[in-house]
Motif scaffolding. Sequence first.
Motif, PDB file in Angstrom:
ATOM      1  N   PRO A  65      -7.210 -41.742 -60.424  1.00  0.00           N
ATOM      2  CA  PRO A  65      -8.216 -41.187 -59.511  1.00  0.00           C
ATOM      3  C   PRO A  65      -8.837 -42.256 -58.612  1.00  0.00           C
ATOM      4  CG  PRO A  65      -9.130 -41.442 -61.713  1.00  0.00           C
ATOM      5  CD  PRO A  65      -7.681 -41.839 -61.809  1.00  0.00           C
ATOM      6  N   VAL A  66      -9.510 -41.807 -57.574  1.00  0.00           N
ATOM      7  CA  VAL A  66     -10.166 -42.760 -56.657  1.00  0.00           C
ATOM      8  C   VAL A  66     -11.274 -43.505 -57.395  1.00  0.00           C
ATOM      9  CG1 VAL A  66     -11.324 -43.001 -54.433  1.00  0.00           C
ATOM     10  CG2 VAL A  66      -9.609 -41.216 -54.733  1.00  0.00           C
ATOM     11  N   VAL A  67     -11.901 -42.866 -58.372  1.00  0.00           N
ATOM     12  CA  VAL A  67     -12.985 -43.541 -59.118  1.00  0.00           C
ATOM     13  C   VAL A  67     -12.492 -44.798 -59.825  1.00  0.00           C
ATOM     14  CG1 VAL A  67     -14.523 -41.562 -59.510  1.00  0.00           C
ATOM     15  CG2 VAL A  67     -12.642 -41.997 -61.101  1.00  0.00           C
ATOM     16  N   ALA A  68     -11.158 -44.892 -60.024  1.00  0.00           N
ATOM     17  CA  ALA A  68     -10.611 -46.098 -60.655  1.00  0.00           C
ATOM     18  C   ALA A  68     -10.512 -47.245 -59.664  1.00  0.00           C
ATOM     19  CB  ALA A  68      -9.240 -45.806 -61.248  1.00  0.00           C
ATOM     20  N   GLY A  69     -10.640 -46.923 -58.377  1.00  0.00           N
ATOM     21  CA  GLY A  69     -10.779 -47.983 -57.386  1.00  0.00           C
ATOM     22  C   GLY A  69      -9.606 -48.211 -56.456  1.00  0.00           C
ATOM     23  N   ARG A  70      -8.387 -47.770 -56.823  1.00  0.00           N
ATOM     24  CA  ARG A  70      -7.239 -48.120 -55.983  1.00  0.00           C
ATOM     25  C   ARG A  70      -6.633 -46.944 -55.231  1.00  0.00           C
ATOM     26  NH1 ARG A  70      -3.268 -51.429 -59.804  1.00  0.00           N
ATOM     27  NH2 ARG A  70      -2.872 -49.272 -60.341  1.00  0.00           N
ATOM     28  N   ALA A  71      -6.857 -45.739 -55.760  1.00  0.00           N
ATOM     29  CA  ALA A  71      -6.113 -44.587 -55.241  1.00  0.00           C
ATOM     30  C   ALA A  71      -6.579 -44.174 -53.847  1.00  0.00           C
ATOM     31  CB  ALA A  71      -6.263 -43.419 -56.205  1.00  0.00           C
ATOM     32  N   ILE A  72      -5.665 -43.519 -53.143  1.00  0.00           N
ATOM     33  CA  ILE A  72      -6.027 -42.997 -51.819  1.00  0.00           C
ATOM     34  C   ILE A  72      -5.953 -41.472 -51.781  1.00  0.00           C
ATOM     35  CG2 ILE A  72      -5.510 -45.039 -50.430  1.00  0.00           C
ATOM     36  CD1 ILE A  72      -2.730 -43.774 -49.930  1.00  0.00           C
ATOM     37  N   LYS A  73      -5.537 -40.874 -52.901  1.00  0.00           N
ATOM     38  CA  LYS A  73      -5.508 -39.411 -52.967  1.00  0.00           C
ATOM     39  C   LYS A  73      -6.595 -38.962 -53.947  1.00  0.00           C
ATOM     40  CE  LYS A  73      -0.506 -38.838 -52.419  1.00  0.00           C
ATOM     41  NZ  LYS A  73       0.721 -38.534 -53.173  1.00  0.00           N
ATOM     42  N   ASP A  90     -12.155 -36.825 -59.428  1.00  0.00           N
ATOM     43  CA  ASP A  90     -13.044 -37.413 -58.426  1.00  0.00           C
ATOM     44  C   ASP A  90     -14.136 -36.451 -57.954  1.00  0.00           C
ATOM     45  OD1 ASP A  90     -11.783 -39.986 -58.268  1.00  0.00           O
ATOM     46  OD2 ASP A  90     -10.120 -39.000 -57.242  1.00  0.00           O
ATOM     47  N   LEU A  91     -13.849 -35.144 -58.085  1.00  0.00           N
ATOM     48  CA  LEU A  91     -14.872 -34.163 -57.694  1.00  0.00           C
ATOM     49  C   LEU A  91     -16.133 -34.339 -58.540  1.00  0.00           C
ATOM     50  CD1 LEU A  91     -12.699 -30.918 -57.433  1.00  0.00           C
ATOM     51  CD2 LEU A  91     -13.965 -31.949 -55.552  1.00  0.00           C
ATOM     52  N   PHE A  92     -15.959 -34.913 -59.730  1.00  0.00           N
ATOM     53  CA  PHE A  92     -17.080 -35.001 -60.673  1.00  0.00           C
ATOM     54  C   PHE A  92     -17.597 -36.435 -60.798  1.00  0.00           C
ATOM     55  CE2 PHE A  92     -14.748 -31.185 -61.556  1.00  0.00           C
ATOM     56  CZ  PHE A  92     -15.729 -30.244 -61.822  1.00  0.00           C
ATOM     57  N   PHE A  93     -17.481 -37.211 -59.719  1.00  0.00           N
ATOM     58  CA  PHE A  93     -17.869 -38.622 -59.836  1.00  0.00           C
ATOM     59  C   PHE A  93     -19.343 -38.795 -60.166  1.00  0.00           C
ATOM     60  CE2 PHE A  93     -20.027 -39.451 -55.784  1.00  0.00           C
ATOM     61  CZ  PHE A  93     -19.593 -38.407 -54.980  1.00  0.00           C
ATOM     62  N   ASN A  94     -20.171 -37.880 -59.715  1.00  0.00           N
ATOM     63  CA  ASN A  94     -21.601 -37.981 -60.052  1.00  0.00           C
ATOM     64  C   ASN A  94     -21.836 -37.772 -61.539  1.00  0.00           C
ATOM     65  OD1 ASN A  94     -23.063 -38.655 -57.758  1.00  0.00           O
ATOM     66  ND2 ASN A  94     -22.825 -36.587 -56.904  1.00  0.00           N
ATOM     67  N   LYS A 117     -16.965 -43.563 -50.298  1.00  0.00           N
ATOM     68  CA  LYS A 117     -15.550 -43.367 -49.946  1.00  0.00           C
ATOM     69  C   LYS A 117     -15.061 -42.006 -50.458  1.00  0.00           C
ATOM     70  CE  LYS A 117     -11.045 -45.366 -51.120  1.00  0.00           C
ATOM     71  NZ  LYS A 117     -10.389 -46.372 -51.958  1.00  0.00           N
ATOM     72  N   ILE A 118     -15.437 -41.682 -51.690  1.00  0.00           N
ATOM     73  CA  ILE A 118     -15.001 -40.399 -52.273  1.00  0.00           C
ATOM     74  C   ILE A 118     -15.615 -39.238 -51.483  1.00  0.00           C
ATOM     75  CG2 ILE A 118     -15.053 -38.950 -54.347  1.00  0.00           C
ATOM     76  CD1 ILE A 118     -15.115 -41.581 -55.989  1.00  0.00           C
ATOM     77  N   SER A 119     -16.900 -39.353 -51.194  1.00  0.00           N
ATOM     78  CA  SER A 119     -17.563 -38.282 -50.423  1.00  0.00           C
ATOM     79  C   SER A 119     -16.874 -38.087 -49.076  1.00  0.00           C
ATOM     80  CB  SER A 119     -19.041 -38.627 -50.174  1.00  0.00           C
ATOM     81  OG  SER A 119     -19.702 -38.705 -51.392  1.00  0.00           O
ATOM     82  N   ASN A 120     -16.519 -39.201 -48.446  1.00  0.00           N
ATOM     83  CA  ASN A 120     -15.858 -39.116 -47.138  1.00  0.00           C
ATOM     84  C   ASN A 120     -14.496 -38.426 -47.240  1.00  0.00           C
ATOM     85  OD1 ASN A 120     -18.008 -40.428 -46.025  1.00  0.00           O
ATOM     86  ND2 ASN A 120     -16.989 -42.432 -45.906  1.00  0.00           N
TER      87      ASN A 120
END
Lengths: 413, 438
Positions: free
Chosen positions: B316-324, B329-333, B356-359
């Motif tokens: 996931p993007v929350v791990a820092g590297r992903a671009i998809k 990621d919807l639940f990052f909060n 970045k995730i929000s964007n």
Amino acid sequence: MNFLNYQSHLKILLKNFKSCSLVNADGALLYSKDNSFELLTTTRLVAFQIVKKYLNPKPQDLFILNDPENGGYQYSKIVFITCLNPNLFLIWDEDYHFIDFKIPPTPLFDQGRKNEFVWQAMISANKNADELEAFFEYQKYTVDRLMHLVSLIEDLANSKSQQIWLKASNEVFNTQFNNKAHGTAEAYFKLNSTQTIKLKFSAEEKQNLKLITLDFTNTNLATDIHTSSHVIESALIKKISEFFQIGDYLTQAVLDKIKVILPPRSIVSKPHPAGLYNYELQTICSQVCEHNMTQLNAHNRKGQNTFDYANFLNFEVYGETLHANNLISATQVSLQNFEQLICKNLIKMTAMKKTDSSHHIIFSVCTDNPLKLNIKNNYYSDKLNNQFKLNDQLLQRGSVELKKNDRIEIIWG
Amino acid sequence: MTSKPAVALYLGESYATIGLFDISQKNNPASLFEKSIFLPQVSLKNLLTQVKIKYQEHFPDYNDAHVFVVTKYFDRLKQFRLGGSISQVILKGFENSYNLNDSKCLSLAASQLIISLDKNQFEESHLASELERIKKINPDLNKVVISIPEEHITSAQMTVLHNFFTSAGLKIFTCISANNQSELRKTLLNAGSEGTKEEIVTELKEAFGEKTEVSFYSPKGFKTQFENCELFNSTNNFLAKFIKTNKYEQGAYFDIESLKFIQQHKGNNWQSPWGSIPVEHSHYYDLFIHPFSEVKLNHLSILQVESGSLQLEPGPVVAGRAIKPLMLDLFFNEMAENSLSQNLFSQLSQDNLRQKISNMFSVLEKGQKNPALSTQIKDLKTNILDSIYNEILFYSEASQPVVFGPMADVFVPKAGLQRLEFSWPQEILKVAASEGAL
């Protein structure tokens, strides 16, 4: 509720069904899935209309039918109809190969209570009474499992939510219709030397009305091989849904945009009393339809335009307690329950070989109890090396009894 | 009292959690160290090195640790055809018979590596020429599955086969019932997953010493001897045991790589991606939505969570590297408050990552072409939680559902569901203790 919410509700409710449809009180299709070999979307809708008209289903009623001349598909394909809510009805079908008799629309459960008269006459008197009872009890259990999802069923039955869902599927169809070529394409298939199935496909938009027409005009009148119109429609609808990538959004909003013209009493519109040719004719019509759509959408329309039928072999082997339905085609081999026939020492394999382009299977019967073999379609073609032999004699479509030490050889591809 | 070590490892597809314990007091093991890693970013070897330092610090005199493993790592194989380094020795006429039941299943053996034998071809010279032929196709070939029905081979011929392949340096897997195609699939799967098991065992032994005893959770509990195919359901069997220990019949388990519903009752035929395999396993159902599914605009330009393809790498993007962006990621909060997520995704609290995730989601929202088929991200989240809740109700039927797992606080959508505390290392150790394995 938005349409995505409605979609996930549908998928959860119908997760355990392989082949089913959901309709509202008006008979409008809300969802359909066909994950078996045989396709029954329209058959289920016809079955629902018959039961609704004559038997007025109430919540927790459960009706069955299998009569190919009266809304069914074939004897072994049992169609179930139940009312989940006054505005939500579920129709599904299951195979039970040991039913070899006609069942007209029949109430199996009456508002949750077993219909003792029907149970006695149809099930208790049957030679496979225990298995048959377990089969029907299990179908009832699958409905009872759903009934505790009260809130989910209420959401799906809500007329306003249904309108949102149907509107979304209408939008999906419009988008996908616009993404494909408009116009007409036609092809034919010679069933034998005297009989031909002709299909003209057209996708047209006139005065903002998007319409797909499937016209079987000039298809020959039925003689020995024929099937019901709803059987053909089910196959065509599935093919259109796949080609236009409509997915879960196959609803009444899409069905309303498809017009099928079937000449009366023709090969594609005359019910067969036992539904013997359903799967074969579904496959043929489905392939002709796909050919037409592919031709119409091909970049180079001057390319290959004659229809080539991809033949297949559908045969069943069965004894008193085991039934194996088998399919071999260019893309798939599926010998369902064959391993059980081997493990139970009913048959013994002497070859079972698959290469990239061919299959070779030889087995012999090793039980004293009779086995039956039924070749369900015209698999034979002069052009190909496909063979199905019993003790070195070539077999054609039809049923034969197998004795101990009989040797079957199948060569495909 | 002398200290005594035990290591509990949960090795998932995408993350691992390890715990080091002092079990000198069996009724009250002391937790000395616990850590979780996200495997696409930190290797298992790296994690084991960290544990090894703690291990040597606390247990300087020990060099024979006992490691208890529950794993979902084998699920990584489920997307692949197996058997690239396996030869099949079978009777002529039965080539590829194992997948005639359903040819759409994934393959378990390479056709080019088959050695098919007639009755008179069991001599060493013929075997040598066949081995030479297939070694040209795959020089790394190192395993062989022998599947010749008893009635077609004498014990002397079988000995010839075994001796030949043993001396050729190939590991032998013998199918005990060669007429049974599902047994053949099972043997092929055992052979096809041997490399993965060996990889795990080797890394554990490198970290804790050659004498390390590695027990995997199998249908019969923690065992050092088992069939590899039993490890495909190691996690499900373990979770079923946890549910039973807590006196429930069924339950929903949530972590970052799976949302599933597990039942007590067991089946003997596992419907694997390679076909039916005769192995005992607890019944389970994966929920429709997978945390590693991509959130994207589909071919209809509808914003939704794609089913099917899982993006384990890079995650996931929350791990820092992903671009998809993935469903997680919807639940990052919500994940910012979750201890496993904090442990795995160190960048989760960084404002620029959150922005970045929000964007990314904002771009997807705005990319929807048809207003009639548009969805907002907040509605998508609500749909997902509703769907999870309804699916739990669907499976639990009339009984009271229980939910547990490291991400239960993130995905359990509504009140009214009973929740159980769950920690992988602690639960692994409890089960090992209850089996008398400590």
